[in-house]
Design a protein around this motif. Structure first.
Motif, PDB file in Angstrom:
ATOM      1  N   HIS A  59       0.865  -1.186   0.000  1.00  0.00           N
ATOM      2  CA  HIS A  59       0.000   0.000   0.000  1.00  0.00           C
ATOM      3  C   HIS A  59       0.898   1.231   0.000  1.00  0.00           C
ATOM      4  O   HIS A  59       1.018   1.967   0.973  1.00  0.00           O
ATOM      5  CB  HIS A  59      -0.908  -0.004   1.226  1.00  0.00           C
ATOM      6  CG  HIS A  59      -1.900   1.100   1.239  1.00  0.00           C
ATOM      7  ND1 HIS A  59      -2.852   1.269   0.265  1.00  0.00           N
ATOM      8  CD2 HIS A  59      -2.090   2.126   2.124  1.00  0.00           C
ATOM      9  CE1 HIS A  59      -3.587   2.328   0.536  1.00  0.00           C
ATOM     10  NE2 HIS A  59      -3.141   2.873   1.656  1.00  0.00           N
ATOM     11  N   VAL A  74       0.031  -5.639   1.472  1.00  0.00           N
ATOM     12  CA  VAL A  74      -1.422  -5.858   1.397  1.00  0.00           C
ATOM     13  C   VAL A  74      -1.777  -7.060   0.537  1.00  0.00           C
ATOM     14  O   VAL A  74      -2.958  -7.306   0.268  1.00  0.00           O
ATOM     15  CB  VAL A  74      -2.124  -4.603   0.851  1.00  0.00           C
ATOM     16  CG1 VAL A  74      -1.988  -3.440   1.808  1.00  0.00           C
ATOM     17  CG2 VAL A  74      -1.599  -4.238  -0.530  1.00  0.00           C
ATOM     18  N   GLY A  75      -0.799  -7.798   0.075  1.00  0.00           N
ATOM     19  CA  GLY A  75      -1.085  -8.992  -0.714  1.00  0.00           C
ATOM     20  C   GLY A  75      -1.679  -8.656  -2.073  1.00  0.00           C
ATOM     21  O   GLY A  75      -1.164  -7.803  -2.806  1.00  0.00           O
ATOM     22  N   LEU A  76      -2.788  -9.296  -2.394  1.00  0.00           N
ATOM     23  CA  LEU A  76      -3.427  -9.132  -3.704  1.00  0.00           C
ATOM     24  C   LEU A  76      -4.528  -8.074  -3.701  1.00  0.00           C
ATOM     25  O   LEU A  76      -5.334  -8.037  -4.632  1.00  0.00           O
ATOM     26  CB  LEU A  76      -4.009 -10.476  -4.157  1.00  0.00           C
ATOM     27  CG  LEU A  76      -3.006 -11.617  -4.353  1.00  0.00           C
ATOM     28  CD1 LEU A  76      -3.745 -12.895  -4.715  1.00  0.00           C
ATOM     29  CD2 LEU A  76      -1.982 -11.278  -5.429  1.00  0.00           C
ATOM     30  N   ARG A  77      -4.558  -7.218  -2.696  1.00  0.00           N
ATOM     31  CA  ARG A  77      -5.654  -6.250  -2.608  1.00  0.00           C
ATOM     32  C   ARG A  77      -5.635  -5.279  -3.786  1.00  0.00           C
ATOM     33  O   ARG A  77      -6.691  -4.944  -4.337  1.00  0.00           O
ATOM     34  CB  ARG A  77      -5.562  -5.466  -1.305  1.00  0.00           C
ATOM     35  CG  ARG A  77      -6.749  -4.514  -1.086  1.00  0.00           C
ATOM     36  CD  ARG A  77      -6.538  -3.667   0.152  1.00  0.00           C
ATOM     37  NE  ARG A  77      -6.312  -4.489   1.340  1.00  0.00           N
ATOM     38  CZ  ARG A  77      -5.970  -3.992   2.529  1.00  0.00           C
ATOM     39  NH1 ARG A  77      -5.810  -2.667   2.665  1.00  0.00           N
ATOM     40  NH2 ARG A  77      -5.774  -4.790   3.565  1.00  0.00           N
ATOM     41  N   ASN A  78      -4.463  -4.831  -4.200  1.00  0.00           N
ATOM     42  CA  ASN A  78      -4.396  -3.904  -5.334  1.00  0.00           C
ATOM     43  C   ASN A  78      -4.910  -4.561  -6.610  1.00  0.00           C
ATOM     44  O   ASN A  78      -5.580  -3.911  -7.428  1.00  0.00           O
ATOM     45  CB  ASN A  78      -2.958  -3.431  -5.533  1.00  0.00           C
ATOM     46  CG  ASN A  78      -2.482  -2.518  -4.420  1.00  0.00           C
ATOM     47  OD1 ASN A  78      -3.253  -1.728  -3.883  1.00  0.00           O
ATOM     48  ND2 ASN A  78      -1.209  -2.639  -4.047  1.00  0.00           N
ATOM     49  N   TYR A  79      -4.605  -5.831  -6.792  1.00  0.00           N
ATOM     50  CA  TYR A  79      -5.103  -6.552  -7.974  1.00  0.00           C
ATOM     51  C   TYR A  79      -6.622  -6.740  -7.895  1.00  0.00           C
ATOM     52  O   TYR A  79      -7.315  -6.660  -8.920  1.00  0.00           O
ATOM     53  CB  TYR A  79      -4.407  -7.901  -8.095  1.00  0.00           C
ATOM     54  CG  TYR A  79      -2.930  -7.801  -8.387  1.00  0.00           C
ATOM     55  CD1 TYR A  79      -2.464  -7.690  -9.690  1.00  0.00           C
ATOM     56  CD2 TYR A  79      -1.990  -7.800  -7.366  1.00  0.00           C
ATOM     57  CE1 TYR A  79      -1.111  -7.599  -9.970  1.00  0.00           C
ATOM     58  CE2 TYR A  79      -0.636  -7.705  -7.621  1.00  0.00           C
ATOM     59  CZ  TYR A  79      -0.201  -7.606  -8.927  1.00  0.00           C
ATOM     60  OH  TYR A  79       1.145  -7.515  -9.198  1.00  0.00           O
ATOM     61  N   GLN A  80      -7.128  -6.998  -6.721  1.00  0.00           N
ATOM     62  CA  GLN A  80      -8.568  -7.150  -6.569  1.00  0.00           C
ATOM     63  C   GLN A  80      -9.300  -5.856  -6.884  1.00  0.00           C
ATOM     64  O   GLN A  80     -10.351  -5.870  -7.544  1.00  0.00           O
ATOM     65  CB  GLN A  80      -8.885  -7.611  -5.141  1.00  0.00           C
ATOM     66  CG  GLN A  80      -8.392  -9.017  -4.814  1.00  0.00           C
ATOM     67  CD  GLN A  80      -8.565  -9.369  -3.354  1.00  0.00           C
ATOM     68  OE1 GLN A  80      -8.959  -8.527  -2.540  1.00  0.00           O
ATOM     69  NE2 GLN A  80      -8.274 -10.621  -3.002  1.00  0.00           N
ATOM     70  N   VAL A  81      -8.752  -4.737  -6.444  1.00  0.00           N
ATOM     71  CA  VAL A  81      -9.377  -3.443  -6.739  1.00  0.00           C
ATOM     72  C   VAL A  81      -9.325  -3.151  -8.237  1.00  0.00           C
ATOM     73  O   VAL A  81     -10.303  -2.669  -8.831  1.00  0.00           O
ATOM     74  CB  VAL A  81      -8.690  -2.328  -5.936  1.00  0.00           C
ATOM     75  CG1 VAL A  81      -9.192  -0.960  -6.361  1.00  0.00           C
ATOM     76  CG2 VAL A  81      -8.901  -2.532  -4.444  1.00  0.00           C
ATOM     77  N   ASP A  84     -11.826  -5.415 -10.102  1.00  0.00           N
ATOM     78  CA  ASP A  84     -13.224  -5.319  -9.668  1.00  0.00           C
ATOM     79  C   ASP A  84     -13.948  -4.354 -10.613  1.00  0.00           C
ATOM     80  O   ASP A  84     -13.950  -3.137 -10.414  1.00  0.00           O
ATOM     81  CB  ASP A  84     -13.297  -4.813  -8.226  1.00  0.00           C
ATOM     82  CG  ASP A  84     -14.731  -4.755  -7.716  1.00  0.00           C
ATOM     83  OD1 ASP A  84     -15.630  -5.328  -8.379  1.00  0.00           O
ATOM     84  OD2 ASP A  84     -14.959  -4.134  -6.654  1.00  0.00           O
ATOM     85  N   ASN A 289      -1.152   6.781  -5.574  1.00  0.00           N
ATOM     86  CA  ASN A 289      -1.317   5.389  -5.147  1.00  0.00           C
ATOM     87  C   ASN A 289      -0.410   4.532  -6.027  1.00  0.00           C
ATOM     88  O   ASN A 289      -0.843   3.935  -7.012  1.00  0.00           O
ATOM     89  CB  ASN A 289      -2.775   4.949  -5.279  1.00  0.00           C
ATOM     90  CG  ASN A 289      -3.043   3.639  -4.559  1.00  0.00           C
ATOM     91  OD1 ASN A 289      -2.118   2.900  -4.223  1.00  0.00           O
ATOM     92  ND2 ASN A 289      -4.304   3.351  -4.309  1.00  0.00           N
ATOM     93  N   ALA A 292      -1.317   0.676  -6.413  1.00  0.00           N
ATOM     94  CA  ALA A 292      -2.343   0.360  -7.406  1.00  0.00           C
ATOM     95  C   ALA A 292      -1.802   0.526  -8.823  1.00  0.00           C
ATOM     96  O   ALA A 292      -2.086  -0.285  -9.709  1.00  0.00           O
ATOM     97  CB  ALA A 292      -3.560   1.256  -7.191  1.00  0.00           C
TER      98      ALA A 292
END
Length: 322
Positions: A59, A74-81, A84, A289, A292
């Motif tokens: 992050h 944050v792991g895969l959170r940026n990819y998930q966002v 999405d 960011n 991201a």
């Protein structure tokens, strides 16, 4: 009569270990010559790429710029966002991806067609051919920024030469349109990118045509083949190796194009000209960011690798069948 026998001195045994070759003098020279290029490749491409991949799992925002290594994982959170498509970030990325695909298909297709037409037209020797070849290569020889800034001035609504020509001189349009904002921005960026790219296609195809024997065209003419038939049956098959590499290189260049939208539109690009490279730049440097933005860059890299792999596999299978 006595005879004396002379014994030859014993031959010393070889000290080399069986199965091991003796290194020649200067064996290190090729490695020493390659070392600077390898080091530059590692530090200019490999290290930034690995750093970007690592950043995509963090992050990394403006609050961690001073000590960016302390950004939380944050792991895969940026990819998930980013993936999405129901969210604002995912929808905007998908829209930018669709615009970039359309932009790439149009620019590569038109640039290849113009390059092929010019290369075939200048294949036969005639007076002034060298001058035409030089003239056609001018857009490719110009500095990128100089050429695009010139187009920026030409596409201005009130003072641009394009509107002056279309509205005042030719009367094609009734009013002066905005070419750098709104819906016309897509057509503007396609025209500018095609103008920059087609001389490269012309140069590569012209070089490829030098290896096509004239005897094939003479035999086709004796058989009554017209110009299009000769191009379809002789020129295209003979240029297939060149086209394989040319189309792939132009696809990668155009899909990753950043200079054209950045110089043509500035930092506030219109929605119709929101190419994915510029979209990633804005996601990183305008919203601060970087995590991201790095995730979007990795997704773009994976997409290009996938398309390149499928393209090469398909061409190899087709070559084996032929």
């Amino acid at each position: 009569m006595a005879t004396t026998t002379s014994t030859a001195p014993p031959v010393p045994a070889s000290r080399t270990v069986p199965g091991r070759r003796r290194r020649r003098s200067g064996w290190w020279l090729p490695y020493a010559l390659l070392a600077p290029a390898v080091l530059l490749e590692v530090f200019i491409h490999l290290v930034p790429m690995l750093t970007g991949i690592w950043m995509s799992f963090t992050h990394l925002t403006r609050f961690f710029i001073r000590d960016w290594t302390s950004a939380p994982f944050v792991g895969l959170r940026n990819y998930q966002v980013a993936l999405d498509f129901d969210g604002a970030v995912g929808r905007s990325l998908l829209s930018s991806f669709a615009i970039t695909c359309a932009y790439t298909v149009l620019v590569v297709g038109v640039a290849w067609a113009l390059g092929m037409a010019a290369a075939v037209a200048l294949q036969r020797p005639f007076r002034g051919r060298a001058a035409f070849r030089t003239l056609f290569l001018v857009p490719y020889a110009l500095p990128v920024y100089a050429g695009i800034v010139t187009w920026n001035f030409m596409l201005q609504r009130d003072t641009g030469v394009i509107n002056q020509l279309l509205v005042e001189d030719l009367g094609v349009l009734d009013e002066r349109p905005f070419w750098l904002i709104g819906g016309h921005a897509f057509a503007s960026i396609v025209i500018v990118a095609t103008w920059r790219l087609w001389p490269f296609a012309f140069l590569m195809l012209t070089a490829g045509l030098q290896s096509v024997p004239d005897d094939l065209y003479e035999a086709a003419a004796m058989d009554g083949a017209h110009a299009f038939r000769s191009w379809w049956s002789i020129t295209l098959p003979m240029l297939r190796p060149v086209n394989m590499v040319l189309v792939l290189v132009m696809f990668l260049w155009v899909f990753n194009d950043f200079n054209t939208p950045y110089v043509l539109f500035g930092t506030s690009q219109p929605a119709a000209g929101d190419l994915i490279s510029f979209h990633i730049y804005n996601a990183s440097f305008l919203t601060w960011n970087f995590g991201a933005g790095a995730a979007m860059s990795v997704l773009l890299l994976l997409f290009l690798l996938l398309v390149t792999g499928i393209y090469l596999i398909a061409l190899n299978r087709r070559s084996r069948r032929a």
